[in-house]
Design a protein around this motif. Structure first.
Motif, PDB file in Angstrom:
ATOM      1  N   ASP A   1       6.002   0.089   4.644  1.00 46.05           N
ATOM      2  CA  ASP A   1       5.367   1.353   4.316  1.00 46.05           C
ATOM      3  C   ASP A   1       4.514   1.265   3.056  1.00 46.05           C
ATOM      4  O   ASP A   1       4.716   0.398   2.195  1.00 46.05           O
ATOM      5  CB  ASP A   1       6.432   2.439   4.132  1.00 46.05           C
ATOM      6  CG  ASP A   1       7.189   2.727   5.423  1.00 46.05           C
ATOM      7  OD1 ASP A   1       6.604   2.489   6.498  1.00 46.05           O
ATOM      8  OD2 ASP A   1       8.342   3.166   5.349  1.00 46.05           O
ATOM      9  N   TYR A   2       3.606   2.207   2.959  1.00 48.46           N
ATOM     10  CA  TYR A   2       2.740   2.303   1.786  1.00 48.46           C
ATOM     11  C   TYR A   2       3.542   2.719   0.555  1.00 48.46           C
ATOM     12  O   TYR A   2       4.400   3.589   0.610  1.00 48.46           O
ATOM     13  CB  TYR A   2       1.644   3.337   2.055  1.00 48.46           C
ATOM     14  CG  TYR A   2       0.736   3.615   0.883  1.00 48.46           C
ATOM     15  CD1 TYR A   2      -0.257   2.710   0.538  1.00 48.46           C
ATOM     16  CD2 TYR A   2       0.868   4.778   0.130  1.00 48.46           C
ATOM     17  CE1 TYR A   2      -1.108   2.955  -0.531  1.00 48.46           C
ATOM     18  CE2 TYR A   2       0.016   5.031  -0.935  1.00 48.46           C
ATOM     19  CZ  TYR A   2      -0.966   4.125  -1.259  1.00 48.46           C
ATOM     20  OH  TYR A   2      -1.804   4.368  -2.316  1.00 48.46           O
ATOM     21  N   ASP A   3       3.250   2.068  -0.559  1.00 46.33           N
ATOM     22  CA  ASP A   3       3.884   2.411  -1.820  1.00 46.33           C
ATOM     23  C   ASP A   3       2.797   2.413  -2.886  1.00 46.33           C
ATOM     24  O   ASP A   3       2.271   1.352  -3.229  1.00 46.33           O
ATOM     25  CB  ASP A   3       4.973   1.397  -2.167  1.00 46.33           C
ATOM     26  CG  ASP A   3       5.686   1.719  -3.468  1.00 46.33           C
ATOM     27  OD1 ASP A   3       5.266   2.663  -4.161  1.00 46.33           O
ATOM     28  OD2 ASP A   3       6.656   1.015  -3.802  1.00 46.33           O
ATOM     29  N   PRO A   4       2.429   3.593  -3.399  1.00 46.02           N
ATOM     30  CA  PRO A   4       1.336   3.641  -4.382  1.00 46.02           C
ATOM     31  C   PRO A   4       1.627   2.856  -5.648  1.00 46.02           C
ATOM     32  O   PRO A   4       0.702   2.484  -6.378  1.00 46.02           O
ATOM     33  CB  PRO A   4       1.196   5.146  -4.674  1.00 46.02           C
ATOM     34  CG  PRO A   4       2.508   5.741  -4.285  1.00 46.02           C
ATOM     35  CD  PRO A   4       2.998   4.924  -3.133  1.00 46.02           C
ATOM     36  N   ALA A   5       2.919   2.602  -5.925  1.00 42.92           N
ATOM     37  CA  ALA A   5       3.275   1.850  -7.129  1.00 42.92           C
ATOM     38  C   ALA A   5       3.288   0.349  -6.901  1.00 42.92           C
ATOM     39  O   ALA A   5       3.385  -0.425  -7.851  1.00 42.92           O
ATOM     40  CB  ALA A   5       4.648   2.306  -7.631  1.00 42.92           C
TER      41      ALA A   5
ATOM     42  N   SER B   1      -2.325   3.871   7.213  1.00 44.80           N
ATOM     43  CA  SER B   1      -1.074   4.096   6.487  1.00 44.80           C
ATOM     44  C   SER B   1      -0.956   3.344   5.167  1.00 44.80           C
ATOM     45  O   SER B   1      -0.221   3.783   4.275  1.00 44.80           O
ATOM     46  CB  SER B   1       0.117   3.714   7.374  1.00 44.80           C
ATOM     47  OG  SER B   1       0.096   2.321   7.677  1.00 44.80           O
ATOM     48  N   ASN B   2      -1.642   2.233   5.011  1.00 48.58           N
ATOM     49  CA  ASN B   2      -1.409   1.376   3.839  1.00 48.58           C
ATOM     50  C   ASN B   2      -2.626   1.189   2.951  1.00 48.58           C
ATOM     51  O   ASN B   2      -2.542   0.470   1.960  1.00 48.58           O
ATOM     52  CB  ASN B   2      -0.902   0.002   4.278  1.00 48.58           C
ATOM     53  CG  ASN B   2       0.509   0.047   4.810  1.00 48.58           C
ATOM     54  OD1 ASN B   2       0.724   0.408   5.955  1.00 48.58           O
ATOM     55  ND2 ASN B   2       1.477  -0.296   3.977  1.00 48.58           N
ATOM     56  N   ARG B   3      -3.717   1.817   3.283  1.00 41.66           N
ATOM     57  CA  ARG B   3      -4.934   1.651   2.481  1.00 41.66           C
ATOM     58  C   ARG B   3      -5.021   2.759   1.447  1.00 41.66           C
ATOM     59  O   ARG B   3      -4.876   3.940   1.759  1.00 41.66           O
ATOM     60  CB  ARG B   3      -6.166   1.671   3.386  1.00 41.66           C
ATOM     61  CG  ARG B   3      -7.495   1.514   2.660  1.00 41.66           C
ATOM     62  CD  ARG B   3      -8.631   1.451   3.672  1.00 41.66           C
ATOM     63  NE  ARG B   3      -9.942   1.466   3.012  1.00 41.66           N
ATOM     64  CZ  ARG B   3     -10.617   2.572   2.732  1.00 41.66           C
ATOM     65  NH1 ARG B   3     -10.105   3.765   3.054  1.00 41.66           N
ATOM     66  NH2 ARG B   3     -11.793   2.506   2.150  1.00 41.66           N
ATOM     67  N   ASP B   4      -5.251   2.358   0.206  1.00 41.15           N
ATOM     68  CA  ASP B   4      -5.465   3.293  -0.888  1.00 41.15           C
ATOM     69  C   ASP B   4      -6.908   3.779  -0.808  1.00 41.15           C
ATOM     70  O   ASP B   4      -7.846   3.014  -1.045  1.00 41.15           O
ATOM     71  CB  ASP B   4      -5.194   2.580  -2.223  1.00 41.15           C
ATOM     72  CG  ASP B   4      -5.302   3.497  -3.425  1.00 41.15           C
ATOM     73  OD1 ASP B   4      -5.926   4.575  -3.312  1.00 41.15           O
ATOM     74  OD2 ASP B   4      -4.776   3.129  -4.489  1.00 41.15           O
ATOM     75  N   SER B   5      -7.097   5.046  -0.450  1.00 43.87           N
ATOM     76  CA  SER B   5      -8.451   5.560  -0.233  1.00 43.87           C
ATOM     77  C   SER B   5      -9.291   5.552  -1.504  1.00 43.87           C
ATOM     78  O   SER B   5     -10.525   5.507  -1.445  1.00 43.87           O
ATOM     79  CB  SER B   5      -8.384   6.972   0.346  1.00 43.87           C
ATOM     80  OG  SER B   5      -7.704   7.846  -0.538  1.00 43.87           O
ATOM     81  N   ALA B   6      -8.641   5.577  -2.662  1.00 42.47           N
ATOM     82  CA  ALA B   6      -9.394   5.597  -3.925  1.00 42.47           C
ATOM     83  C   ALA B   6      -9.999   4.240  -4.245  1.00 42.47           C
ATOM     84  O   ALA B   6     -11.059   4.163  -4.886  1.00 42.47           O
ATOM     85  CB  ALA B   6      -8.488   6.050  -5.068  1.00 42.47           C
ATOM     86  N   THR B   7      -9.339   3.183  -3.828  1.00 43.67           N
ATOM     87  CA  THR B   7      -9.800   1.834  -4.182  1.00 43.67           C
ATOM     88  C   THR B   7     -10.178   0.986  -2.978  1.00 43.67           C
ATOM     89  O   THR B   7     -10.858  -0.026  -3.127  1.00 43.67           O
ATOM     90  CB  THR B   7      -8.712   1.082  -4.963  1.00 43.67           C
ATOM     91  OG1 THR B   7      -7.569   0.912  -4.108  1.00 43.67           O
ATOM     92  CG2 THR B   7      -8.305   1.856  -6.212  1.00 43.67           C
TER      93      THR B   7
END
Length: 307
Positions: A274-278, A256-262
């Motif tokens: 919760d995950y927040d891309p910002a 839920s909280n891992r940015d797959s791109a980085t």
């Protein structure tokens, strides 16, 4: 990393370098301690937070147990006088005792985290040195938190104000440090009463923290403390619930909280939830999650090896 088979020895020097770097934060004088920012001439300095000092010393004890290098034991022992001066001896206050949060005249709270982490430090030092002074401190500090801050099994209020107010906020690492202290006191004294308290607090805290999204909403760094304390108890009184809770949290947070791109973790609010891309990928959160995964991998490996 230094525990890795075959290659681990190569990382011992890296670990030692980081412990030596931490010493740059230490100042002497009449009120010594590890400051929150590098002191002059490397920086502007900062307050001495007593909880941070206890955490540094607990890390030094970890390294002493890992390497047998007595320098780390001596450094950990030098922190005891630092945190000892945090003890509030004013008998006129409600629930006398407890430890100030940081070293400043304006401090007006006695904090669970400082008192419990310092108790854990003293209890573990007693295991290694058998110095009765450490046992006395550990029992006094643990006893204050248990009698004055315990709301329910495994759940401890955050702090008590000098004005008589109580901050009822609950944090996982306060649950963990009391479990870890009771476990260390049991190992050091053989008193089964401490083991019963550790188990009761572990079960009570797990029942609460695994309800709904409570565990996920806690700061990752606090959960890293909590899980390691549960596993410390698990080594004495095994219970598969501890490893299960840790694994469930790690798997869920990875999804839920891992940015797959980085590959970085992002939380909202800043440390949990919760995950927040910002949201910023804070270094503290990355360190906490790496520590959780590494501890989980080691514990799982040991569990499979002994089963």
């Amino acid at each position: 990393m230094q525990r890795l088979p075959r290659t681990g020895a190569a990382y011992r020097r890296d670990a030692a370098e980081r412990f030596d770097t931490a010493e740059l934060y230490h100042t002497g004088g009449e009120r010594p301690g590890y400051q929150s920012y590098l002191p002059a001439p490397l920086g502007t300095g900062g307050d001495v937070y007593y909880d941070d000092n206890a955490v540094v010393a607990l890390s030094q004890l970890d390294q002493y147990e890992e390497t047998g290098d007595a320098r780390y034991l001596r450094r950990a022992e030098q922190v005891v006088p630092v945190v000892s001066r945090a003890w509030d001896g004013d008998a006129t206050k409600a629930c006398p005792g407890g430890m100030d949060w940081y070293d400043a005249p304006g401090n007006n709270i006695r904090a669970t985290n400082v008192t419990a982490l310092s108790a854990q430090l003293a209890a573990r030092l007693y295991e290694h040195t058998r110095d009765p002074a450490y046992l006395d401190k550990a029992e006094q500090w643990y006893g204050w938190v248990y009698s004055c801050m315990r709301k329910a099994p495994g759940l401890y209020a955050n702090d008590r104000g000098d004005d008589g107010s109580t901050n009822e906020t609950l944090w996982t690492y306060n649950s963990g440090s009391m479990i870890g202290t009771a476990t260390a006191l049991y190992r050091g004294t053989g008193d089964a009463g401490y083991l019963r308290k550790a188990v009761e607090d572990a079960r009570g805290s797990l029942a609460y923290w695994t309800g709904g999204t409570r565990l996920h909403d806690q700061p990752a760094v606090f959960n890293a403390f909590y899980f390691k304390d549960l596993l410390d108890l698990d080594a004495v009184r095994p219970d598969p619930a501890y490893l299960k809770a840790m694994s469930t949290y790690a798997d869920g947070t990875y999804r839920s909280n891992r940015d797959s791109a980085t590959g970085l973790f992002r939380f909202q609010p800043s440390n949990g939830g919760d995950y927040d891309p910002a949201a910023p990928a804070a270094t503290l959160n990355q360190s906490a999650m790496v520590q959780i995964f590494a501890t989980l991998a080691d514990a799982t490996h040991r569990a499979h090896r002994t089963s």
